[in-house]
Design an enzyme around this catalytic site. Structure first.
Site, PDB file in Angstrom:
ATOM      1  N   SER A 134       0.841  -1.194   0.000  1.00  0.00           N
ATOM      2  CA  SER A 134       0.000   0.000   0.000  1.00  0.00           C
ATOM      3  C   SER A 134       0.873   1.239   0.000  1.00  0.00           C
ATOM      4  CB  SER A 134      -0.897   0.012   1.238  1.00  0.00           C
ATOM      5  OG  SER A 134      -1.549   1.256   1.398  1.00  0.00           O
ATOM      6  N   TYR A 147      -1.687  -0.283  10.515  1.00  0.00           N
ATOM      7  CA  TYR A 147      -1.761  -0.711   9.117  1.00  0.00           C
ATOM      8  C   TYR A 147      -0.496  -0.327   8.354  1.00  0.00           C
ATOM      9  CZ  TYR A 147      -3.465  -1.214   4.339  1.00  0.00           C
ATOM     10  OH  TYR A 147      -3.608  -1.585   3.022  1.00  0.00           O
ATOM     11  N   SER A 150       2.532  -2.433   9.404  1.00  0.00           N
ATOM     12  CA  SER A 150       2.510  -3.808   8.885  1.00  0.00           C
ATOM     13  C   SER A 150       2.875  -3.843   7.407  1.00  0.00           C
ATOM     14  CB  SER A 150       1.132  -4.446   9.106  1.00  0.00           C
ATOM     15  OG  SER A 150       0.132  -3.827   8.310  1.00  0.00           O
ATOM     16  N   LYS A 151       2.419  -2.847   6.644  1.00  0.00           N
ATOM     17  CA  LYS A 151       2.725  -2.804   5.220  1.00  0.00           C
ATOM     18  C   LYS A 151       4.177  -2.380   4.968  1.00  0.00           C
ATOM     19  CE  LYS A 151      -1.189  -4.102   3.371  1.00  0.00           C
ATOM     20  NZ  LYS A 151      -1.287  -5.328   2.558  1.00  0.00           N
TER      21      LYS A 151
END
Length: 250
Positions: A134, A147, A150-151
């Site tokens: 992302s 988020y 983690s990406k």
């Protein structure tokens, strides 16, 4: 072509499965929601593809390793690691349970599946591994710390794997989309910049895969804006983040 897709029951995973559903392809679709996965598989079969479904939660790491052993019994041409979750954009501190779930789903599950498969790919001296990351991995907003973290970890993992496996004839690609119409983005209660339809997003992703782009971030204008902001002094970046959060109502 034998193609494995995780998170195939909805969103980008569903759209990717339907895109690759041709009589030339054998699809292995992995997801935890049986009814929805069976529906996707049925539509893929109607388009001529041979389809195998595997019902599994990617957070069950032992199950992932079992699946990997099964998948490795035949050559694998492409693995698209798409399964991912978000807790949305909210204020306050992310509860540990949510943080843990995001890292398990978005990052740790990837290695649980790949560890037994990578030696098989090295033996066959071919194959493609595609990570769906992302643009959020490049710049962390205070409302998406878990988020984005983690990406970003996924990006680092993919980068190292690219260097490790390139000499063995294996292509590792990292795709970093912006906001695409999906089940995940439906949670967002703010105006998403450069928002694009699922169809346009899938077109960009699949074209990048066919061109074997090692790192591909899109839409380009959004990516360029992020790159420029990262060059700014910290004080100016802080003002931009504060203003953006204010616009979100966070």
């Amino acid at each position: 072509m034998r193609i494995v897709i995780t998170g195939a029951s909805s969103g980008l995973g569903e759209a990717l499965a339907l895109h690759y559903a041709t009589k030339e392809n054998q699809l292995i679709l992995i997801a935890r929601r049986e009814d929805r996965l069976n529906d996707v598989a049925s539509r893929c079969r109607n388009k001529g593809a041979e389809v195998e479904t595997i019902i599994a939660d990617v957070n069950d790491f032992e199950r992932m390793r079992e699946i990997a052993e099964h998948l490795g019994e035949q050559p694998i041409d492409r693995i698209i690691l798409n399964a991912g979750v978000s807790v949305g954009h909210g204020g306050g501190i992310t509860p540990f349970e949510d943080f843990e779930r995001l890292f398990k789903t978005n990052f740790l599950s990837v290695h649980a599946l790949l560890e037994p498969i990578i030696p098989k790919l090295m033996e066959q001296k071919s194959g493609e591994i595609v990570f769906i990351s992302s643009l959020a991995s490049l710049f962390t907003m205070p409302t998406s710390i878990a988020y984005s973290s983690s990406k970003r970890a996924l990006n680092a993992y993919a980068e190292g794997l690219h260097h490790q496996l390139c000499p063995h004839g294996i292509t590792v690609m990292t795709i970093m989309p912006g906001f695409i119409e999906s089940e995940m983005t439906q949670k967002n209660q703010f105006e998403m910049p450069f928002f694009m339809s699922t169809e346009e997003g899938i077109k960009r992703i699949t074209e990048a895969i066919e061109r074997k782009k090692i790192r591909y971030a899109f839409p380009f204008r959004f990516y360029l804006m992020i790159r420029i902001v990262l060059l700014f002094p910290q004080s100016l970046r802080d003002k931009i983040v504060h203003f953006t959060n204010f616009k979100k109502g966070a």
